[in-house]
Design a protein around this motif. Structure first.
Motif, mmCIF file in Angstrom:
data_model
loop_
_atom_site.group_PDB
_atom_site.id
_atom_site.type_symbol
_atom_site.label_atom_id
_atom_site.label_comp_id
_atom_site.label_asym_id
_atom_site.label_seq_id
_atom_site.Cartn_x
_atom_site.Cartn_y
_atom_site.Cartn_z
ATOM 1 N N ARG A 127 -65.042 54.806 56.046
ATOM 2 C CA ARG A 127 -63.659 55.247 56.221
ATOM 3 C C ARG A 127 -63.145 56.008 54.997
ATOM 4 N NH1 ARG A 127 -60.772 51.345 60.222
ATOM 5 N NH2 ARG A 127 -62.546 50.297 61.195
ATOM 6 N N ALA A 128 -64.045 56.329 54.077
ATOM 7 C CA ALA A 128 -63.724 57.095 52.867
ATOM 8 C C ALA A 128 -62.686 56.401 52.006
ATOM 9 C CB ALA A 128 -63.260 58.514 53.238
ATOM 10 N N VAL A 129 -62.750 55.076 51.947
ATOM 11 C CA VAL A 129 -61.838 54.300 51.100
ATOM 12 C C VAL A 129 -62.517 54.056 49.757
ATOM 13 C CG1 VAL A 129 -60.576 52.126 50.827
ATOM 14 C CG2 VAL A 129 -60.820 53.163 53.106
ATOM 15 N N PRO A 130 -61.955 54.545 48.657
ATOM 16 C CA PRO A 130 -62.571 54.302 47.339
ATOM 17 C C PRO A 130 -62.640 52.805 47.036
ATOM 18 C CG PRO A 130 -60.843 55.962 47.197
ATOM 19 C CD PRO A 130 -60.733 55.351 48.548
ATOM 20 N N GLN A 131 -63.716 52.401 46.375
ATOM 21 C CA GLN A 131 -63.925 50.994 46.033
ATOM 22 C C GLN A 131 -64.049 50.850 44.520
ATOM 23 O OE1 GLN A 131 -67.061 49.198 48.654
ATOM 24 N NE2 GLN A 131 -67.094 51.255 49.564
ATOM 25 N N VAL A 132 -63.384 49.814 43.984
ATOM 26 C CA VAL A 132 -63.342 49.596 42.538
ATOM 27 C C VAL A 132 -63.566 48.114 42.266
ATOM 28 C CG1 VAL A 132 -61.908 49.731 40.452
ATOM 29 C CG2 VAL A 132 -61.736 51.517 42.207
ATOM 30 N N VAL A 133 -64.249 47.814 41.174
ATOM 31 C CA VAL A 133 -64.365 46.434 40.690
ATOM 32 C C VAL A 133 -63.760 46.388 39.297
ATOM 33 C CG1 VAL A 133 -65.902 44.516 40.127
ATOM 34 C CG2 VAL A 133 -66.477 46.071 42.010
ATOM 35 N N ILE A 134 -62.888 45.407 39.051
ATOM 36 C CA ILE A 134 -62.271 45.273 37.733
ATOM 37 C C ILE A 134 -62.661 43.924 37.120
ATOM 38 C CG2 ILE A 134 -60.355 46.791 38.344
ATOM 39 C CD1 ILE A 134 -58.568 44.339 38.665
ATOM 40 N N GLY A 135 -62.816 43.916 35.801
ATOM 41 C CA GLY A 135 -63.240 42.691 35.125
ATOM 42 C C GLY A 135 -64.598 42.232 35.605
ATOM 43 N N ALA A 136 -65.480 43.183 35.931
ATOM 44 C CA ALA A 136 -66.764 42.852 36.559
ATOM 45 C C ALA A 136 -67.618 41.985 35.641
ATOM 46 C CB ALA A 136 -67.513 44.124 36.923
ATOM 47 N N ARG A 137 -68.229 40.998 36.259
ATOM 48 C CA ARG A 137 -69.096 40.088 35.512
ATOM 49 C C ARG A 137 -70.432 39.987 36.223
ATOM 50 N NH1 ARG A 137 -66.897 34.123 34.702
ATOM 51 N NH2 ARG A 137 -67.112 34.199 36.972
ATOM 52 N N MET A 138 -71.523 40.074 35.466
ATOM 53 C CA MET A 138 -72.865 39.949 36.023
ATOM 54 C C MET A 138 -73.719 39.205 35.010
ATOM 55 S SD MET A 138 -75.113 40.486 38.449
ATOM 56 C CE MET A 138 -74.253 41.619 39.551
ATOM 57 N N PRO A 155 -77.125 50.305 46.959
ATOM 58 C CA PRO A 155 -76.139 51.095 47.709
ATOM 59 C C PRO A 155 -74.702 50.628 47.468
ATOM 60 C CG PRO A 155 -77.974 50.476 49.118
ATOM 61 C CD PRO A 155 -78.117 49.684 47.855
ATOM 62 N N VAL A 156 -74.493 49.315 47.331
ATOM 63 C CA VAL A 156 -73.146 48.797 47.093
ATOM 64 C C VAL A 156 -72.605 49.328 45.774
ATOM 65 C CG1 VAL A 156 -71.790 46.710 46.629
ATOM 66 C CG2 VAL A 156 -73.491 46.716 48.472
ATOM 67 N N LEU A 157 -73.402 49.252 44.715
ATOM 68 C CA LEU A 157 -72.963 49.763 43.412
ATOM 69 C C LEU A 157 -72.830 51.279 43.436
ATOM 70 C CD1 LEU A 157 -75.124 47.519 41.051
ATOM 71 C CD2 LEU A 157 -72.672 47.350 41.467
ATOM 72 N N GLY A 158 -73.714 51.936 44.148
ATOM 73 C CA GLY A 158 -73.674 53.399 44.200
ATOM 74 C C GLY A 158 -72.434 53.950 44.876
ATOM 75 N N ARG A 159 -71.798 53.142 45.727
ATOM 76 C CA ARG A 159 -70.586 53.604 46.425
ATOM 77 C C ARG A 159 -69.314 53.395 45.608
ATOM 78 N NH1 ARG A 159 -72.888 50.202 50.821
ATOM 79 N NH2 ARG A 159 -74.211 51.571 52.099
ATOM 80 N N LEU A 160 -69.396 52.709 44.461
ATOM 81 C CA LEU A 160 -68.194 52.420 43.686
ATOM 82 C C LEU A 160 -67.623 53.681 43.052
ATOM 83 C CD1 LEU A 160 -69.173 49.092 41.877
ATOM 84 C CD2 LEU A 160 -67.651 49.377 43.844
ATOM 85 N N GLY A 182 -71.014 57.719 36.067
ATOM 86 C CA GLY A 182 -69.691 58.298 36.262
ATOM 87 C C GLY A 182 -68.644 57.320 36.745
ATOM 88 N N ALA A 183 -69.069 56.136 37.196
ATOM 89 C CA ALA A 183 -68.117 55.155 37.698
ATOM 90 C C ALA A 183 -67.625 54.202 36.613
ATOM 91 C CB ALA A 183 -68.753 54.342 38.826
ATOM 92 N N VAL A 184 -68.224 54.273 35.428
ATOM 93 C CA VAL A 184 -67.928 53.289 34.383
ATOM 94 C C VAL A 184 -66.597 53.596 33.699
ATOM 95 C CG1 VAL A 184 -68.709 52.270 32.213
ATOM 96 C CG2 VAL A 184 -70.365 52.833 34.004
ATOM 97 N N LEU A 185 -65.701 52.612 33.701
ATOM 98 C CA LEU A 185 -64.421 52.682 32.999
ATOM 99 C C LEU A 185 -64.498 51.818 31.741
ATOM 100 C CD1 LEU A 185 -61.831 52.338 35.911
ATOM 101 C CD2 LEU A 185 -62.424 54.414 34.652
ATOM 102 N N PRO A 186 -63.568 51.992 30.800
ATOM 103 C CA PRO A 186 -63.565 51.136 29.606
ATOM 104 C C PRO A 186 -63.538 49.654 29.987
ATOM 105 C CG PRO A 186 -62.046 52.965 29.303
ATOM 106 C CD PRO A 186 -62.504 53.019 30.737
ATOM 107 N N ARG A 187 -64.255 48.847 29.208
ATOM 108 C CA ARG A 187 -64.330 47.410 29.487
ATOM 109 C C ARG A 187 -62.968 46.744 29.289
ATOM 110 N NH1 ARG A 187 -69.302 48.416 26.966
ATOM 111 N NH2 ARG A 187 -68.532 47.806 24.905
#
Length: 396
Positions: A127-138, A155-160, A182-187
């Motif tokens: 549906r072309a909805v942008p996806q974002v994760v904040i405070g990501a922990r792995m 694929p899940v990470l590639g769509r972020l 290109g998806a990486v924002l400041p921590r």
């Protein structure tokens, strides 16, 4: 294909259960009831994740319609208590996701910390909805598990569209699993945003002369009182606020004070001053942090794992702590290394108290350093919030 097929079979069984009545939570997770539209769908697993993200959620809610989802009833109800639309998240099954997205029609989806659901990711992308994760922990352990499932996680990470990691290690592991550069924002450490938002109290002579023993446990008070009395012998104006971790121990600690011949006031009886204040109430810790230029953090002389150093750091208090800080090892290591905190034991606590009580400038510098470490580790949410608003577009 296997995952989708299994999810579809599971959903059919769950719909049969939901149709039998008395299954309100299940109906909500299957999106079988009515849902209002929102600009931003923000999801956190439960209370902890949503609480940490509350400053970001509040900022987004000022400019956009935000729908909050959680996996737990307590998380959902807490968000509803903030005055926001809130519900249980749809299960990662095709029909529930389609029904949910048909009604909500989000322009942005935000996940707190990290839940990676393949069908949710695919449905949003479709549906072309942008996806974002904040405070990501792995964690290392989680990364090892995901490395065995590259066709699901990559694929899940590639769509972020964007991801802000909680720490450098998580960011590195997510990149290795397929997160685009290109998806990486400041921590950003979301859990530190609330303490970082506290304005430190102004310095003052009374604050310089006040020690807070914060969240103390059984076995610690006697050592703290001994150290305070010894330090007070050198600095007669040194005041103590003894804020016990469990207020139900108030009578026990009051008896200890009386047995030592120490005059004190008791907060639960309306006291607020004196050379010693037994703070045996709930909900007033910010008041005690603000009043004390020196703070000993409890749960660390006896092996309780220690309590958070970030609240005293937020108030620019000089921090002392015992050796048992396993719950916050990295935090205390950073504060100790920078000079914002010092480790003590029962034998050295009195000497350290006397030094700080006798040198207000040094204690203030120590508190300011602790605050600077907090600000640095918390990060600036402004960049993240600006990016989320851009991705969500103009409020519709």
């Amino acid at each position: 294909m296997i995952y989708r097929a299994a999810a579809a079979i599971l959903e059919r069984g769950l719909r049969l259960r939901a149709g039998r009545g008395g299954q309100d939570a299940l109906r909500e997770r299957l999106a079988l009831d009515r849902i209002g539209p929102a600009d931003i769908w923000l999801h956190g697993a439960s209370v902890g994740e949503l609480t940490s993200a509350r400053p970001v959620i509040a900022a987004l809610a000022q400019t956009h319609r935000v729908l909050v989802t959680a996996n737990s009833l307590t998380g959902r109800d807490m968000a509803a208590g903030w005055g926001l639309p809130a519900r249980l998240a749809p299960l990662d099954v095709p029909g529930a996701l389609a029904r949910f997205l048909d009604q909500v029609r989000p322009r942005l989806q935000v996940t707190v910390e990290g839940e990676f659901w393949p069908l949710r990711s695919q449905a949003l992308a479709g549906r072309a909805v942008p996806q974002v994760v904040i405070g990501a922990r792995m964690s290392e352990r989680s990364a090892l598990r995901w490395r065995r499932l590259p066709r699901l996680i990559a694929p899940v990470l590639g769509r972020l569209a964007a991801l802000s990691a909680q720490d450098a290690g998580s960011e590195s592991r997510l990149r290795a699993l397929g997160l685009p550069d290109g998806a990486v924002l400041p921590r950003l450490d979301l859990k530190l945003l609330t303490p970082a938002g506290i304005t430190p109290p102004p310095p003052g002579a009374e604050r310089d002369r006040t020690l807070l023993a914060a969240s103390t446990h059984e076995g610690e008070e006697i050592a703290i009182l001994d150290a305070w009395m010894r330090a007070r012998g050198q600095h007669p104006g040194l005041r103590l606020i003894l804020a016990i971790r469990h207020p139900q121990r108030g009578n026990e600690v009051a008896s200890l004070l009386a047995g030592l011949g120490i005059a004190f006031q008791r907060r639960s009886a309306g006291g607020a001053g004196g050379a010693v204040l037994l703070a045996d109430t709930l909900g007033e810790m910010d008041r005690w942090y603000a009043a004390a230029g020196i703070c000993f953090v409890g749960g660390s002389l006896t092996d309780r794992g220690g309590h958070t150093p970030w609240e005293p750091a937020a108030h620019a208090s000089a921090i002392l702590h015992g050796p048992h800080v396993g719950n916050f090892t990295d935090a205390y290591a950073a504060l100790d290394a920078a000079g914002g905190a010092r480790q003590v034991d029962a034998g050295s606590l009195a000497d350290q108290l006397a030094r700080l009580a006798g040198d207000a400038s040094a204690a203030r510098r120590m508190g300011q350093t602790a605050r600077a470490v907090l600000d640095d580790r918390a990060g600036d949410p402004a960049i993240l919030i600006k990016r989320l608003r851009e991705l969500a577009g103009t409020h519709g």
